[in-house]
Design an enzyme around this catalytic site. Structure first.
Site, mmCIF file in Angstrom:
data_model
loop_
_atom_site.group_PDB
_atom_site.id
_atom_site.type_symbol
_atom_site.label_atom_id
_atom_site.label_comp_id
_atom_site.label_asym_id
_atom_site.label_seq_id
_atom_site.Cartn_x
_atom_site.Cartn_y
_atom_site.Cartn_z
ATOM 1 N N SER A 190 0.827 -1.200 0.000
ATOM 2 C CA SER A 190 0.000 0.000 0.000
ATOM 3 C C SER A 190 0.871 1.265 0.000
ATOM 4 C CB SER A 190 -0.955 -0.066 1.202
ATOM 5 O OG SER A 190 -1.989 0.848 1.067
ATOM 6 N N ASP A 344 -10.195 -3.097 -5.425
ATOM 7 C CA ASP A 344 -9.276 -2.168 -4.772
ATOM 8 C C ASP A 344 -9.157 -0.915 -5.644
ATOM 9 O OD1 ASP A 344 -7.147 -0.836 -3.620
ATOM 10 O OD2 ASP A 344 -5.709 -2.474 -3.812
ATOM 11 N N HIS A 374 -8.512 -4.507 -0.971
ATOM 12 C CA HIS A 374 -7.244 -3.882 -0.583
ATOM 13 C C HIS A 374 -6.871 -4.274 0.841
ATOM 14 C CE1 HIS A 374 -4.086 -0.876 -0.750
ATOM 15 N NE2 HIS A 374 -4.358 -0.634 0.519
#
Ligand SMILES: *[C@@H]1O[C@H](CO)[C@@H](O)[C@H](O)[C@H]1NC(C)=O
Length: 404
Positions: A190, A344, A374
């Protein structure tokens, strides 16, 4: 009777609203994802209220609720020595495997996620991941505890990460930890994937760094903010864990706490007209495979009249948005492993980087998780373990074992 009925009705609507999420029927662990999402949304709503009442900044509240309550001390176990220390004045958590003490080891520098605002190496999920990585690969793991927004903004997060990587890649330091210089990788998820990608790019042009990375791993990374209307943003705007509103908040908070940038980003009008030439780097109609474009029509993001883009130019900087460099700057990047998830908002960032790296001649392995959201890999602590998250982690460690 009527009032009771009305109360019941309202409670059911409220519960349904809280539990409902647009995650498709076939998604893996659907109920668990909805439950986690309910929890996250509740925390998010309380954070919003706390901020409105002036108790705490939204992100500080999330930090308190999520990363601080999840703190685990640096506990060594029978297989790995764990300690908190500093590299170049930046705190890191180190994992040194006890097995085969005299053999040269591999190393993974890990940069955690959390939107540049939350997260820490000491969070249970990240601590577990680093332990497993160290143990299973017999590798030294350096988990970077970079400073966070809203107290610190770009480029602090990047510079802290870079300082750690640069320190560790010195031959005398590698020697101290018994690490083979040709077998070091940088990895992150991320926002950490964003930092890892930016670090890997900058290293290519740093004459002071002699040791090269063997691999970069980018797990559902954020790689650009120029266009926040990519097909993945449109399709997954309300998806669990990371809705578009939260991602926009994370992005804007990386650069400033002033809300004007967030507002401009919400309507995709934050890019100053004079930076239009950068749109070619994130033009999804050129960089996404057909199946991810289906049902979408490309439009160039419009320019706002506000001066906000000029005021906070950080988001145009490749150290914040690694997609914004031309092919020449991508050449020479190490073997790359990219994970993307179908549900996501950041999916298309990762996929566009796969296309761009391939075009620049960089060897890329792309793993696309079809059935999950995600952040799945960080959701590996019971009772919130996601099967897809475990699979992503297992595949990643197995791949590192074969390639690092
Ligand atoms: C994006 O790509 C499409 C298709 O190649 C092209 O028509 C359009 O002009 C491009 N726009 C920008 C801003 O690069």
């Amino acid at each position: 009777m009527g009032i009771k009925f009305l109360g019941l009705l309202m409670a059911s609507v409220l519960i349904a609203y809280y539990f409902y999420s647009p995650i498709p029927e076939n998604a893996e662990d659907r109920w668990k994802v909805m439950l986690i999402n309910t929890l996250y949304r509740t925390v998010g709503h309380v954070a919003t209220i706390a901020e409105k009442l002036g108790f705490a900044h939204h992100m500080d509240f999330l930090k308190m609720m999520i990363s601080n309550t999840d703190y685990t001390p640096p506990l060594s176990d029978e297989k790995v020595i764990v300690e908190d220390t500093k590299f170049n004045d930046v705190p890191v958590r180190l994992y040194i495997p006890k097995g085969k003490p005299d053999s040269l080891k591999r190393a993974v520098i890990y940069i955690h996620g959390g939107g540049w605002c939350i997260g820490a190496p000491s969070m249970k999920s990240y601590d577990l991941l680093s332990r497993r990585t160290s143990e299973q690969l017999n590798a030294v793991v350096v988990s970077v505890d970079y400073r966070l927004a809203p107290k610190y903004h770009f480029p602090v997060q990047f510079e802290d990460s870079y300082a750690v990587v640069k320190y560790f890649l010195q031959r005398k330091v590698l020697e101290r930890y018994n690490v083979e210089p040709s077998r070091v990788c940088v990895s992150g998820d991320s926002a950490g994937g964003n930092l890892a990608a930016a670090v890997a790019q900058q290293l290519l042009h740093d004459p002071e760094v002699k040791v090269k990375l063997k691999i970069q791993v980018l797990i559902y990374p954020a790689l650009q903010t120029l266009d926040l209307n990519l097909p993945s943003y449109k399709e997954n705007a309300d998806m669990p864990i990371l809705p578009k509103s939260l991602m926009v908040r994370f992005w804007s908070e990386y650069f400033t706490t002033e809300t004007s940038l967030k507002e401009a980003m919400e309507t995709n009008q934050h890019v100053p007209a004079e930076s239009s030439d950068l749109f070619k780097f994130v033009n999804w109609s050129n960089w996404l495979p057909e199946r991810f474009k289906r049902g979408h029509i490309y439009t160039t993001p419009s320019h706002g009249s506000s001066k906000v883009g000029q005021k906070y130019p950080g988001f145009l900087d490749p150290r914040a948005a690694p997609l914004l460099v031309d092919d020449v700057k991508l050449r020479g990047l190490p073997l790359t492993y990219i994970v993307t998830c179908q549900y996501d908002v950041l999916r298309d960032d990762g996929i566009m980087y796969v296309s761009r790296l391939k075009k620049a001649g960089v060897p890329v392995i792309h793993e696309h998780a079809e059935d999950t959201v995600h952040g799945a890999m960080a959701l590996t602590v019971s009772p919130f373990t996601l099967t897809a998250g475990q699979r992503i982690e297992n595949n990643y460690i197995e791949w590192l074992n074969e390639n690092l």
